[in-house]
Design a protein around this motif. Sequence first.
Motif, PDB file in Angstrom:
ATOM      1  N   LYS A   2      30.054  31.488  32.528  1.00 12.90           N
ATOM      2  CA  LYS A   2      30.131  32.965  33.353  1.00 12.90           C
ATOM      3  C   LYS A   2      28.880  33.453  33.544  1.00 12.90           C
ATOM      4  O   LYS A   2      28.380  33.909  34.572  1.00 12.90           O
ATOM      5  N   LYS A   3      28.126  33.479  32.462  1.00 16.27           N
ATOM      6  CA  LYS A   3      26.848  34.130  32.498  1.00 16.27           C
ATOM      7  C   LYS A   3      25.793  33.427  33.328  1.00 16.27           C
ATOM      8  O   LYS A   3      25.294  34.127  34.281  1.00 16.27           O
ATOM      9  N   LEU A   6      26.277  34.124  37.289  1.00 16.22           N
ATOM     10  CA  LEU A   6      25.574  35.317  38.027  1.00 16.22           C
ATOM     11  C   LEU A   6      24.284  35.173  37.789  1.00 16.22           C
ATOM     12  O   LEU A   6      23.562  36.101  38.616  1.00 16.22           O
TER      13      LEU A   6
ATOM     14  N   SER B 544      34.991  38.058  39.378  1.00 10.49           N
ATOM     15  CA  SER B 544      35.710  39.071  39.370  1.00 10.49           C
ATOM     16  C   SER B 544      37.151  39.193  38.690  1.00 10.49           C
ATOM     17  O   SER B 544      37.868  37.853  38.754  1.00 10.49           O
ATOM     18  N   GLN B 565      37.067  44.558  37.847  1.00 13.53           N
ATOM     19  CA  GLN B 565      36.099  44.250  37.264  1.00 13.53           C
ATOM     20  C   GLN B 565      35.056  43.357  38.142  1.00 13.53           C
ATOM     21  O   GLN B 565      35.543  42.114  38.331  1.00 13.53           O
ATOM     22  N   ASP B 566      33.833  43.891  38.824  1.00 17.41           N
ATOM     23  CA  ASP B 566      33.064  42.642  39.503  1.00 17.41           C
ATOM     24  C   ASP B 566      31.762  42.587  38.661  1.00 17.41           C
ATOM     25  O   ASP B 566      31.211  43.445  38.299  1.00 17.41           O
ATOM     26  N   GLY B 567      31.536  41.255  38.745  1.00 18.36           N
ATOM     27  CA  GLY B 567      30.217  41.001  38.216  1.00 18.36           C
ATOM     28  C   GLY B 567      29.492  40.526  39.588  1.00 18.36           C
ATOM     29  O   GLY B 567      29.883  39.581  40.125  1.00 18.36           O
ATOM     30  N   SER B 568      28.248  40.917  39.953  1.00 22.47           N
ATOM     31  CA  SER B 568      27.625  40.590  40.942  1.00 22.47           C
ATOM     32  C   SER B 568      26.023  39.829  40.595  1.00 22.47           C
ATOM     33  O   SER B 568      25.325  40.600  39.911  1.00 22.47           O
ATOM     34  N   LYS B 576      25.023  44.031  35.323  1.00 20.39           N
ATOM     35  CA  LYS B 576      25.635  43.047  36.305  1.00 20.39           C
ATOM     36  C   LYS B 576      27.171  43.399  36.467  1.00 20.39           C
ATOM     37  O   LYS B 576      27.604  42.933  37.688  1.00 20.39           O
ATOM     38  N   TYR B 577      27.567  44.059  35.751  1.00 24.97           N
ATOM     39  CA  TYR B 577      29.262  44.365  35.987  1.00 24.97           C
ATOM     40  C   TYR B 577      29.556  45.673  36.067  1.00 24.97           C
ATOM     41  O   TYR B 577      29.130  46.780  35.732  1.00 24.97           O
ATOM     42  N   ILE B 579      33.186  48.285  37.037  1.00 24.82           N
ATOM     43  CA  ILE B 579      34.683  48.427  36.914  1.00 24.82           C
ATOM     44  C   ILE B 579      35.207  49.610  37.903  1.00 24.82           C
ATOM     45  O   ILE B 579      34.440  50.604  37.898  1.00 24.82           O
TER      46      ILE B 579
END
Lengths: 486, 999
Positions: A2-3, A6, B544, B565-568, B576-577, B579
């Motif tokens: 997961k890390k 991104l 997400s 929750q989005d990680g972009s 990066k995250y 909510i």
Amino acid sequence: CKKDFLNLDPNDRITTENFYQTEADAVAAINAAYQPLAGLYNLMWQFGDIMSDDTDTGGGGGGDGASELELDNFTVTPFNSNLSNYWAQCYLGIQRANIAIEKVPTVPSISESVKNRSLGEAYFLRAVYYFHLVRLFGDVPLYTNPISLEEARTIARSPRADVYTQIIADLRQAEQLLPNTYTGTNKGRATAGSAKGILASVYLTLGNKTEAAAKSLEVINNAGLYGYDLWDDYGDNFKLENENGKESVFEVQYRSGGGQWTFFGGGQVLNTFMGPRAQNIVQSSGYGFSVPTLDLFNQYERTNPADSSTIRDERRRPSMWMPGDKFVSGPINYTQPASLVGSPNGFNTKKYFIPITNLTGDNGGWTAAKNIPVMRYSEILLIYAEAAGPTLGKQYIDRVRARANLNPLPAGLSDAAYLAAIYKERRLEFAFEMHRWFDLLRHPNPNYFIDVMRAAGKTNVAAKHRFMPIPQSERDINPNLTQNDY
Amino acid sequence: KVTDEKGEALPGVSIKIKNETVSTQTNVNGEFSLRVGSENQVLVFSYLGFTTKEVLVGKNRNIMVTLQPSNASLEEVVVVGYGTQQKATVSSSISSVSSREITATPVADAAQALQGRVAGVTVVQNSGAPGGTGGTGIRIRGISSVTGTNNPLIVLDGFPLPDQGADNVLNSFSPGEIESIDVLKDASAASIYGVRGSNGVIMITTKRGKEGVVNINADVYRGMQQAWRLPTMLNAREYAILNNEARIASLLNPLPKLADPTAVQQEYGEGTDWLDEIFRGAAMTNATVNINGGTEKAKYSFSTGYFQQDGIIEETSFERFTARFNGDLKASKRLKIGNSLALSRTKEDPANTFDAFNSVILLALTAPPTVRPRNPDGTYAGGNGGIDGFDEPNPVYQLEVPQFLNTRFRLTGSVFGEYEIATGLSFKANLGLDFITQSLRGYNPAIPSTGGRPIIRTGVTDQTNFNPSYLGEFTLNYTKKIKDHSFNLLAGYTVQDNNFNTLGAGRTGYSVLGFPVLNDNIFRPVDLSETYNFNGFGTNRLLSYVGRINYDYKGKYILQASIRQDGSSNFGPDNKYAIFPAFSLAWRAIDEDFIKNYTWLSDLKLRFSFGVVGNQDIPGFSYLAGINSGIGYAFGDNTGSGGLVAGAAPTALSNPNIGWEKNQQINIGFDLGFYKNRLTTSVDLYQRKSLDLLFRVPVPTTSGTYEPIPFNTGDMVNKGIDFTLNSVNFDKKNFKWNTTLVLSAYDNELTSLGLASPINNGFARIPGGSLRVEQGFPVNYFYGFKTDGIFQNQAEIDAHATQTPGTNPATSTAPGDIRFVDVNKDGVINDMDRTNIGNPNPTFTYGFTNNFTYKNFELSLFIQGAEGNKVLNFNRWYTESGVSNGNYSNYFIGRWTGEGTSNSIPRAIQNDPNQNNRVSDRFVEDASYLRIKNLRLGYSLPSKWMRTAKIQKMQIYGSVQNLLTVTNYTGFDPEVGGGVDIGYYPQARIFLLGINASF
């Protein structure tokens, strides 16, 4: 997983972490310090010429050239974009020179000669940029290490004297480190002669005639070492094929643009901006900016003072267009008209003219290949002539005059008359080479520029115009930057 | 037989035996037959839009059933993020548009069809270029961002399409294949899309198969388009007179060619009408076929379409082929699988109508009438610097010679499977992709011309873009009803990966014409300036988690809460995250006993919502400090266009803390219905607060860098109201009339710029900009000088602040020049006197639809407009100043020619020493307009004829688009994207005839 998904690495760019590793990186870093010169000298005419009594804005009228008109008419404000661009180009160069001075010695595999040369170039360039800043703005922020964003947001202006001290120190280092000449693809880099020449000019600007004379004489006496001499024909200075030639002490390097439409790229905009307006003998039709004044035109010595067709000064023709001048090349059969939009007397600047038919020198967009001289050898001669005074110096100004088909100066001129003669000579010799405004400022009489500009009809001019306002865009961000009176 | 409440046969009604799998459908005549096992069995009749009815079989063999139209608001379903919801239990703010409204106007891009249809959605068509290629600005409830995108997220059948940067172009998809569009307006509805939801979400649902007999629908129309509202320019004689006057005023000799206006008239007559040279009448054609049908187990929908539109400007066109296949299969009792697949090819032949220098429209406005497009021998002509004082490009040459072709292939599709794990609990997986392949080709042949700056070196450019985007989406859905308590829970995990790749090259200097290729054997560049190559690529990833709960008690008290929750990948390692929470509440008061007594009241629902959404639109990796290796310098014996010697340095500092923009939104709304919902209305009040706005904060150039650094700083507020009113005015058997009014109003204010400085945006041709971003003002308000009439005499000039000093009227302010207001009262007119000269945002926009049905005739009238919006009409900069001896608009005939002659139009002078043409309120016009956007008349052929021809229904229709525009605006079109009109491609008036048939 997961890390990693991104955390992408940029694979199409270089970052500060993976640079400054090789000799090529070091050279690239110093090349970057030269690059702002191209933008600076694309702007320089707006200060050196338009603000002076040599040229007026010209152009298409109306909103065209509004920021140039502010300079021309001494209604300049801190919002003038030319000011902020000039400021920015100088500091871009200074920061890049600082980075080079810091990083070049740390590059693992670099030859001693390239290291010395690069450091010499960095000192030279830093001095040149500060010299440009201090003459236009007076006190300016002075820093000699790479600056952080936080420092740049708070740095205050240093007194002019400190800036000049740094300029002289840098040029003294540079003249030791730089080679005398270059070949091939290194032509155009600063030489020891460039550093000495600019140093002489700095001394002259400061009114230090002794040092100015000594430094310029050092160059004259070693002209062979640096390969310096005058062209027989004044006009040869402005030919494409003579770039970086024997009279060039230092010049800003350009290539033609290939459709580039920017002041801040690799090409020179003067050809398009100064070409006779809408006459189509240069790319993009010609915008007719920086139009020579009648007063400048009248300075050229004539056989018959009443007849402008009898000008004997051979510098007129390569320098400027006058009505009736012809240009024939390929399909172009051009005659300069009696008047043009923005040019009531039918004058235009010609020194940077590359015709549209020269597909190598001027091949699209705004920008042409012609380099812009920062200093020519004739200036070294005139610096010495001025600094050394009539007794020692007259032969050098006479040498410059002789090349222009003019007689020697009469002997026994008073100091004042001699200085006036030098000033006139410089005005014609360096017409449109963006020296004039700075010459007006450095005159021993502090009101000289005011008197001259008043006489030229610029009634707004005042003592405060010696220094331009600090760009508001800088002051908006950095509250510690004080403002000049404007 | 099954009929509706008026006795008309209903085909395609599904009939099922209750608690069994046996089912059938009614035929064209509404008839059906079904074998039943017992008289006690119950038949279930269901049909979309009608209340489901159960009928005991009994003894009757001929069952006559009349279905009643369902109470729309109760049965209607809206599409929300990751699912659907019954409209009745929606607690947030969502509006829907049906396929009927989408296809009512003949547009290439469904985005344009939203204009005036949805309260709270402002749609501005940026350009009338064919195929909608100029882009359509969709703004939901104002704007949320100053520097980032304001485009809503568009979700096509569950696939969030990547943002296109510029205004949306949905023209890869045929409007005909769309079933419905749902607009998620408030943050509680949009927040399930988290970091992409701050501009609202547009959910597009395409047509899917329905159980029943095969239904084939074909629609064909053909139309004629024309330009309208073209300005009138001076004829040859008038132009000569004005040009001479302006030159003499500038101390220039008249151009010899124009010196004698009478001779000019003799030679040129009226002169060249350049607008007529570039505009034309143009055709457009559209054909779509939809085929759908299916059984309970397998349903399909197939659509194909062809659309072709020539532009009203010569040499512009657009063409599109589309095909779509959507299938649904019930693989087993518990497993449903399905797919969506859309393919399209669009081909665009564009013209430059968007830049302030070389837009053909501007060139046509300025080209003198005394210049001809062609010589008598057919070769190109144009202005000559020496003779005409005008050598801008010849617009006809510009249209005909340089050739551009943009071709785009797009494949958008997904497959999904849904498995029912247990009663009420299902798992759904959806895998999608969107491939865009685009080819941009340009060919500039050096075709000679005797004027007008022809191309002198033949050049070719070719660029290919490949933008693939992938989606994986996994959701669990649980529905449970315990007595009066209904629950719906959603949990999901989604990943999306958006990529762009671009590869392009160009060459100039071909010695022969007719080989627009980059091959080295055709042309081998010898100089670096003759060639350029570029390549770029990038990736943006999102990962997400989503969760949502819907709860209602008796359908009366409704609660929805969601979190995402989005990680972009766009942001730095520590950042990066994000909510994004939201909730909404609704109370269906109509179901309360104490309200049921008011029988005139048929609906009453109150809604409240709050949510946080975000905007991630910043360039990737802006948290890293990069080295700019493009800092070249021209060392060496370089007398030409040789390459630059490479240089490298940082040109930007970095901000490792860069994050997303936040948008908090509160919405209060109510829905009301009267008299059995003959009259319904919906009102929403909202406040959107943008926080942590991303501004590129200018760095002091003293830092030796110049690129502004993105910082999260600055706030903005939008407050507004959305209003919708639906009314059934008449509902008789032969005559029906219903009306819909939507109204949107909002106020935008930048409440803080934070660390950033005011930004001047706008117009490239005049430095200093014309639009400004500044604290306390709406974003991009008009910024310029205020005018105060015209100096009638020298005394007035002397009494006023200094404009251009001097005594020579050719080089200084003189009578006949504009008097600018000395705003800062310092006695000098300069840039410091610029101020607010207008707000480009409308006070309100509206759409007003009336549908009339009389027997077989249907008439719909759609009026749309905006009130209070200002436009900076910069066409006038070109047409009132004679740029480079260019032409003037005939408005300028009323110019100042002496004391008292005009107090609004300045004197004619070519070099404009007073800068009369600087950006000022003189050019800011009220662009309020009311437009009959569409008038459509349809006639359905009588069904008895159709029955013999085996056609279910056939309608012949004609429509006019842009029939009438009522406005005081003097430019081409008051609908201007971005507020500054620099002669964009105007919209056409379209007359069309079409036929729609169902089989």
